[in-house]
Design a protein around this motif. Structure first.
Motif, PDB file in Angstrom:
ATOM      1  N   GLU A  97       1.123  -1.039   0.101  1.00 47.45           N
ATOM      2  CA  GLU A  97      -0.025  -0.145  -0.233  1.00 47.45           C
ATOM      3  C   GLU A  97       1.123   0.922  -0.037  1.00 47.45           C
ATOM      4  OE1 GLU A  97      -3.585   0.895  -0.012  1.00 47.45           O
ATOM      5  OE2 GLU A  97      -4.028  -1.233  -0.803  1.00 47.45           O
ATOM      6  N   ALA A  98       2.206   0.992   0.914  1.00 51.78           N
ATOM      7  CA  ALA A  98       3.186   2.685   0.664  1.00 51.78           C
ATOM      8  C   ALA A  98       3.317   3.238  -0.196  1.00 51.78           C
ATOM      9  CB  ALA A  98       3.626   1.944   1.942  1.00 51.78           C
ATOM     10  N   PHE A  99       3.774   1.490  -1.308  1.00 51.68           N
ATOM     11  CA  PHE A  99       4.329   1.729  -2.231  1.00 51.68           C
ATOM     12  C   PHE A  99       3.629   2.520  -3.552  1.00 51.68           C
ATOM     13  CE2 PHE A  99       5.505   0.243  -6.723  1.00 51.68           C
ATOM     14  CZ  PHE A  99       6.851   0.463  -6.764  1.00 51.68           C
ATOM     15  N   ALA A 100       2.195   1.451  -3.665  1.00 46.29           N
ATOM     16  CA  ALA A 100       1.453   2.565  -4.798  1.00 46.29           C
ATOM     17  C   ALA A 100       0.951   3.959  -4.142  1.00 46.29           C
ATOM     18  CB  ALA A 100       0.371   1.560  -4.383  1.00 46.29           C
ATOM     19  N   ARG A 101       0.645   4.134  -2.144  1.00 46.21           N
ATOM     20  CA  ARG A 101       0.503   4.951  -2.741  1.00 46.21           C
ATOM     21  C   ARG A 101       1.451   6.022  -3.082  1.00 46.21           C
ATOM     22  NH1 ARG A 101       0.470   4.920   2.389  1.00 46.21           N
ATOM     23  NH2 ARG A 101      -2.153   3.477   2.139  1.00 46.21           N
ATOM     24  N   ASN A 102       2.717   6.061  -2.826  1.00 50.73           N
ATOM     25  CA  ASN A 102       3.416   6.610  -3.407  1.00 50.73           C
ATOM     26  C   ASN A 102       4.288   7.198  -4.628  1.00 50.73           C
ATOM     27  OD1 ASN A 102       5.684   8.305  -1.986  1.00 50.73           O
ATOM     28  ND2 ASN A 102       7.152   6.514  -2.369  1.00 50.73           N
ATOM     29  N   ILE A 103       3.347   6.599  -5.419  1.00 49.12           N
ATOM     30  CA  ILE A 103       3.469   6.886  -7.380  1.00 49.12           C
ATOM     31  C   ILE A 103       2.752   8.299  -7.555  1.00 49.12           C
ATOM     32  CG2 ILE A 103       2.132   5.876  -9.035  1.00 49.12           C
ATOM     33  CD1 ILE A 103       2.930   3.512  -8.424  1.00 49.12           C
ATOM     34  N   ASP A 104       2.275   8.589  -6.751  1.00 53.13           N
ATOM     35  CA  ASP A 104       1.277   9.858  -6.335  1.00 53.13           C
ATOM     36  C   ASP A 104       0.293   9.947  -8.133  1.00 53.13           C
ATOM     37  OD1 ASP A 104       2.048  10.833  -4.758  1.00 53.13           O
ATOM     38  OD2 ASP A 104       4.007  11.838  -5.411  1.00 53.13           O
ATOM     39  N   ALA A 105      -0.211   8.693  -8.208  1.00 54.93           N
ATOM     40  CA  ALA A 105      -1.422   8.798  -9.629  1.00 54.93           C
ATOM     41  C   ALA A 105      -2.418   9.140  -9.243  1.00 54.93           C
ATOM     42  CB  ALA A 105      -1.530   7.899  -9.953  1.00 54.93           C
ATOM     43  N   THR A 106      -3.046  10.227  -9.753  1.00 50.14           N
ATOM     44  CA  THR A 106      -4.625  10.445  -9.639  1.00 50.14           C
ATOM     45  C   THR A 106      -5.792   9.110  -9.564  1.00 50.14           C
ATOM     46  OG1 THR A 106      -5.604  10.338 -12.090  1.00 50.14           O
ATOM     47  CG2 THR A 106      -4.832  12.725 -11.353  1.00 50.14           C
ATOM     48  N   PRO A 107      -6.316   9.512  -8.656  1.00 52.03           N
ATOM     49  CA  PRO A 107      -7.525   8.162  -8.427  1.00 52.03           C
ATOM     50  C   PRO A 107      -8.198   7.448  -9.427  1.00 52.03           C
ATOM     51  CG  PRO A 107      -8.421  10.730  -7.090  1.00 52.03           C
ATOM     52  CD  PRO A 107      -7.296  10.586  -8.106  1.00 52.03           C
ATOM     53  N   SER A 108      -8.202   8.200 -10.475  1.00 51.82           N
ATOM     54  CA  SER A 108      -9.025   7.407 -11.792  1.00 51.82           C
ATOM     55  C   SER A 108      -7.734   6.343 -12.339  1.00 51.82           C
ATOM     56  CB  SER A 108      -9.186   8.360 -12.922  1.00 51.82           C
ATOM     57  OG  SER A 108      -8.741   9.239 -13.006  1.00 51.82           O
ATOM     58  N   LEU A 109      -6.428   6.550 -12.311  1.00 54.11           N
ATOM     59  CA  LEU A 109      -5.043   6.212 -12.738  1.00 54.11           C
ATOM     60  C   LEU A 109      -4.334   5.420 -11.599  1.00 54.11           C
ATOM     61  CD1 LEU A 109      -4.161   9.105 -15.868  1.00 54.11           C
ATOM     62  CD2 LEU A 109      -5.268   6.563 -15.393  1.00 54.11           C
ATOM     63  N   ARG A 110      -4.994   4.647 -10.746  1.00 55.92           N
ATOM     64  CA  ARG A 110      -4.344   4.242  -9.559  1.00 55.92           C
ATOM     65  C   ARG A 110      -3.383   2.975 -10.084  1.00 55.92           C
ATOM     66  NH1 ARG A 110      -7.680   5.102  -3.982  1.00 55.92           N
ATOM     67  NH2 ARG A 110      -7.241   7.328  -3.425  1.00 55.92           N
ATOM     68  N   PRO A 111      -2.517   2.807  -9.551  1.00 51.89           N
ATOM     69  CA  PRO A 111      -1.929   1.275  -9.682  1.00 51.89           C
ATOM     70  C   PRO A 111      -2.806   0.176  -9.014  1.00 51.89           C
ATOM     71  CG  PRO A 111      -0.457   2.833  -8.755  1.00 51.89           C
ATOM     72  CD  PRO A 111      -1.646   2.795  -8.758  1.00 51.89           C
ATOM     73  N   VAL A 112      -3.440  -0.722  -9.269  1.00 51.56           N
ATOM     74  CA  VAL A 112      -3.826  -1.992  -8.739  1.00 51.56           C
ATOM     75  C   VAL A 112      -2.547  -3.202  -8.153  1.00 51.56           C
ATOM     76  CG1 VAL A 112      -5.305  -4.084  -8.220  1.00 51.56           C
ATOM     77  CG2 VAL A 112      -5.821  -1.807  -9.725  1.00 51.56           C
ATOM     78  N   ILE A 113      -2.468  -3.941  -7.342  1.00 51.94           N
ATOM     79  CA  ILE A 113      -1.264  -4.362  -6.725  1.00 51.94           C
ATOM     80  C   ILE A 113      -2.905  -5.660  -6.809  1.00 51.94           C
ATOM     81  CG2 ILE A 113      -0.274  -6.071  -4.825  1.00 51.94           C
ATOM     82  CD1 ILE A 113       0.103  -3.108  -4.318  1.00 51.94           C
TER      83      ILE A 113
END
Length: 363
Positions: free
Chosen positions: A35-51
């Protein structure tokens, strides 16, 4: 709160999929680290990465990134997103594998792909010898000459050998190219020398200009050390063949580096496994290869490859020229489907090399 983990998600064709090995910090679960790694990418909500996959046994995870996050034709930004920023929740992170979308996998530059036509060799694997730093430009040139006359097609500098007070880039290149002419006359074959140009971008451009002025058709670059932006500049601005070596890699594994290097337009790409995916360019296997390893390598990787042996790994009692000749004879035997033991009966250098291999195995 779980925001980025969804193990029911199935990646789509528009997703860039990356596989990582992750080591959480003490007191942090693998889920919290993800969760910390994905959150650190700073993408907009519609372009969030999915683990979408977490394997606690192997500490590996898989993440799907929407391709809209990435700028086309920008490997540097791609890497910036994929490796993220340092964070307290993660001790170590390694990018193991990468699958790009069709849109992002379009090669950034087309390699020259002319090494076979330059050498006049169409079918067999090419043979290269990588030389360690020498005490002088003259000594480096002599060793190159011995390897060429032994059957090498290409001489390469070691990745750490660029320019020094005892063996400068210009002095070494001039001496080696002079010996190349001599070797070509003696063997009746074309020979190549890949001088290591690794350095600051403008300096690399100057070194390529020097190679062009001295009729050299190929250069070597340690591209992870220089960066992909520098590699893109060299590829767009020059027609010289580029051999990409990857001696410096950490967070990104060698197969992923090789894939991205081929995407950026390298003509010859250092790889460590036959399963490495290249978008273009010729794969190059580098190591202390011995003649007895040649048949299996060609069987697994095919013939459209270059085999590079470090000169320190030749280990032939009769010297580097004989050691190179033994490697060439192993390639010839394999291409003719003749067992090495049979071919060695009429090729002394190969016989001695195989005996040395047996001695090494017994140690």
């Amino acid at each position: 709160m779980i925001e980025y983990i969804n193990t029911k998600y199935t990646p789509e064709s528009r997703d860039v999929c990356a596989t990582y090995q992750i080591t959480p910090a003490k007191g942090i679960t693998i889920y919290q680290a993800c969760e910390a790694f994905a959150r650190n990418i700073d993408a907009t909500p519609s372009l969030r990465p999915v683990i979408y996959n977490i394997n606690r046994r192997t500490s590996s995870i898989q993440i799907a990134f929407p391709q809209e996050i990435f700028e086309e034709r920008n490997i540097s930004q791609l890497i910036s997103v994929l490796v993220g920023n340092p964070m307290n929740e993660i001790i170590d992170l390694k990018l193991l594998d990468l699958r790009l979308t069709t849109k992002l996998a379009t090669p950034l530059a087309k390699p020259q792909q002319g090494i076979r036509s330059i050498l006049g060799i169409q079918h067999r694997p090419l043979l290269g010898i990588m030389q360690k730093p020498s005490t002088s430009a003259k000594q480096h040139a002599i060793l190159a000459y011995q390897a060429w006359t032994g059957g090498a097609d290409l001489i390469l500098d070691a990745p750490t050998h660029i320019s020094s007070s005892r063996c400068s880039f210009t002095e070494r290149t001039k001496a080696v190219l002079a010996m190349r002419k001599k070797a070509e006359i003696q063997t009746g074959e074309r020979k190549l020398y890949a001088a290591n140009i690794t350095g600051e971008t403008l300096e690399m451009i100057r070194r390529i200009q020097y190679l062009n002025e001295n009729s050299s058709e190929i250069a070597m670059i340690n591209y992870p050390a220089c960066g992909f932006a520098a590699l893109q500049t060299l590829r767009h601005e020059n027609n010289i063949l580029l051999y990409g070596h990857s001696s410096s890699h950490g967070i990104i594994t060698q197969p992923v580096l090789a894939m991205l290097g081929s995407l950026t337009g390298l003509d010859l790409v250092h790889i460590t496994t036959p399963t490495t995916k290249l978008y273009q360019g010729m794969p190059v296997f580098v190591g202390p290869t011995t003649p007895t390893q040649i048949p299996a390598l060609i069987k697994n990787a095919g013939t459209n490859i270059m085999i590079v042996c470090k000169i320190s790994g030749l280990r032939h009692p009769a010297g580097s020229s004989a050691g190179t000749r033994a490697l060439k004879q192993a390639i010839e035997a394999t291409m003719a489907s003749i067992p090495l033991s049979e071919y060695a009966k009429v090729h002394q250098e190969l016989t001695i090399a195989m005996e040395e291999d047996k001695k090494e195995d017994r140690v």
